[in-house]
Design a protein around this motif. Structure first.
Motif, mmCIF file in Angstrom:
data_model
loop_
_atom_site.group_PDB
_atom_site.id
_atom_site.type_symbol
_atom_site.label_atom_id
_atom_site.label_comp_id
_atom_site.label_asym_id
_atom_site.label_seq_id
_atom_site.Cartn_x
_atom_site.Cartn_y
_atom_site.Cartn_z
ATOM 1 N N GLY A 15 0.798 -1.219 0.000
ATOM 2 C CA GLY A 15 0.000 0.000 0.000
ATOM 3 C C GLY A 15 0.832 1.270 0.000
ATOM 4 N N GLU A 17 3.720 3.927 -1.340
ATOM 5 C CA GLU A 17 4.342 4.367 -2.587
ATOM 6 C C GLU A 17 5.847 4.161 -2.447
ATOM 7 O OE1 GLU A 17 2.778 5.490 -5.434
ATOM 8 O OE2 GLU A 17 0.989 4.846 -4.348
ATOM 9 N N THR A 34 3.115 1.582 -6.439
ATOM 10 C CA THR A 34 2.574 1.151 -5.159
ATOM 11 C C THR A 34 2.969 -0.293 -4.896
ATOM 12 O OG1 THR A 34 0.663 2.581 -5.503
ATOM 13 C CG2 THR A 34 0.446 0.887 -3.822
#
Length: 103
Positions: A15, A17, A34
């Motif tokens: 989840g 970046e 991601t």
């Protein structure tokens, strides 16, 4: 435990970046997106682009060992982590306690 630069190596990475900052394989440099999957030795990074296309939405499997990652925290901070510090089964890595090993 809140997600901070100090606690990042002990948190769930899916989840977040991420961008490949450096590594032994020059083909992987600059991959960004991601984290959608994590294994003991790899991160699955879904690359997204402004214009949807086949190349932009693929998942790149990047080895942790020999790679340096930059993670963007929800607070906006960017944390650089050597992949070797993340090599472990995700469930075991998130259970570890002690000092942070991020740099």
């Amino acid at each position: 435990m809140p997600l901070t630069p100090e606690t990042l190596p002990r948190h769930e990475l899916v989840g977040l970046e991420v961008r490949v900052r450096a590594g032994a394989n020059p083909d992987l440099l600059g991959i960004a997106g991601t984290v959608v999957a994590e294994t003991t030795e790899t991160l699955g990074i879904e690359r997204g682009g402004e214009v949807p296309s086949e190349a932009a939405n693929r998942v790149a499997t990047v080895p942790k060992e020999g790679t340096t990652f930059e993670f963007a925290l929800p607070s906006g901070e960017v944390v650089t982590v050597e992949g070797r510090r993340l090599v472990a089964r995700p469930a075991r890595r998130t259970e570890k306690s002690g000092d942070s090993k991020w740099r």
